[in-house]
Design a protein around this motif. Structure first.
Motif, short mmCIF file in Angstrom:
data_model
loop_
_atom_site.label_atom_id
_atom_site.label_comp_id
_atom_site.label_asym_id
_atom_site.label_seq_id
_atom_site.Cartn_x
_atom_site.Cartn_y
_atom_site.Cartn_z
N HIS A 121 0.90 -1.13 -0.03
CA HIS A 121 -0.12 0.03 0.05
C HIS A 121 0.78 1.15 0.17
N TYR A 122 0.78 1.94 -1.00
CA TYR A 122 1.56 3.19 -1.37
C TYR A 122 1.50 4.41 -0.14
N ALA A 123 0.32 4.40 0.47
CA ALA A 123 -0.08 5.38 1.42
C ALA A 123 0.76 5.32 2.73
N TYR A 124 1.13 3.82 3.06
CA TYR A 124 1.90 3.72 4.27
C TYR A 124 3.15 3.99 3.95
N HIS A 125 3.56 3.86 2.78
CA HIS A 125 5.22 4.22 2.61
C HIS A 125 5.20 5.82 2.67
N LEU A 126 4.46 6.34 2.25
CA LEU A 126 3.98 7.92 1.96
C LEU A 126 4.27 8.58 3.25
N LEU A 127 3.23 7.97 4.21
CA LEU A 127 3.38 8.22 5.76
C LEU A 127 4.56 8.10 6.55
N TYR A 128 5.33 6.83 6.02
CA TYR A 128 6.61 6.51 6.76
C TYR A 128 7.48 7.63 6.35
N ALA A 129 7.30 7.73 5.07
CA ALA A 129 8.66 8.84 4.27
C ALA A 129 8.53 10.19 4.92
N GLU A 130 7.17 10.72 5.24
CA GLU A 130 6.79 11.97 5.70
C GLU A 130 7.73 12.00 7.16
N CYS A 131 7.31 10.95 7.86
CA CYS A 131 7.81 11.03 9.31
C CYS A 131 9.08 10.74 9.11
N ARG A 132 9.89 10.07 8.59
CA ARG A 132 11.32 10.08 8.46
C ARG A 132 11.65 11.39 8.12
N SER A 133 11.20 12.01 7.02
CA SER A 133 11.69 13.51 6.54
C SER A 133 11.68 14.38 7.68
N ASN A 134 11.13 14.18 8.78
CA ASN A 134 10.95 15.11 10.02
C ASN A 134 12.12 14.98 10.75
N LEU A 135 13.02 13.98 10.58
CA LEU A 135 14.27 13.61 11.61
C LEU A 135 15.39 14.05 10.61
N VAL A 136 15.34 15.39 10.38
CA VAL A 136 16.39 16.00 9.41
C VAL A 136 17.87 15.88 9.93
N GLU A 137 18.03 15.80 11.29
CA GLU A 137 19.34 15.78 11.75
C GLU A 137 20.01 14.35 11.42
#
Length: 183
Positions: A61-77
């Motif tokens: 399911h693409y949306a789960y990968h999308l949500l995970y990617a958005e979450c990961r992109s918040n950990l920019v450090e």
């Protein structure tokens, strides 16, 4: 509300959901709810762990990968978080080629990688180049070939600057992803 009604705190709800998931570990909706609670409270690492479980349960399911990617992109450090964000934006885009939000997310995550760490792995750079071209085409198609939106204009301005758009639209770009993930 009666004065005798117990007040549920965020911590209590998280504790109860975690207890529930110890018994019903395959409940995707519960994992998504827990991820949303962690995200709401700023606990992005914990939210990412929830999305990882969801992806393990339903990798197609693409949306789960999308949500995970958005979450990961918040950990920019953390460089590895941004690399994972890029990879999962790419997976979401592959699973659902019409998802402009995934393509734009990939472009934005690559831009963050470049700004924060001064480099981008070549495999991700190549993925981003293709994604930026596809996103521009999808945006222009959506507006009848005329770049009337700020989003399309940003991509037109950035299309020659190797995955570095000057503006990234809000999460509402593809609101169906979040809705589909929760249904």
């Amino acid at each position: 509300v009666s004065p005798n009604t117990p007040r549920w705190t965020l911590e209590h709800v998280v504790t109860e959901l975690n207890a529930y998931l110890e018994t019903f570990a395959a409940d995707i909706e519960a994992w998504l709810e827990l991820a949303a609670l962690y995200t709401h409270s700023g606990q992005m690492r914990d939210a990412c762990s929830c999305y990882e479980r969801v992806i393990t349960l339903c990798p197609q399911h693409y949306a789960y990968h999308l949500l995970y990617a958005e979450c990961r992109s918040n950990l920019v450090e953390h460089e590895e978080s941004l690399v994972l964000a890029c990879k999962h934006f790419g997976v979401a885009s592959t699973l659902h080629p019409e998802c402009v939000r995934a393509r734009i997310g990939l472009v934005a995550a690559v831009r963050m990688l470049r700004r924060a760490f001064g480099r981008v792995p070549s495999s991700i750079e190549a993925m981003c180049s293709e994604s930026a071209d596809e996103a521009l085409h999808a945006i222009l198609s959506a507006v009848g070939g005329k770049p009337h939106t700020a989003c399309a204009a940003a991509f037109l301005d950035a299309s020659s600057s190797s995955c570095a758009p000057s503006a990234v639209p809000s999460a509402d770009t593809d609101a169906s992803a979040t809705h589909e993930a929760s249904s």
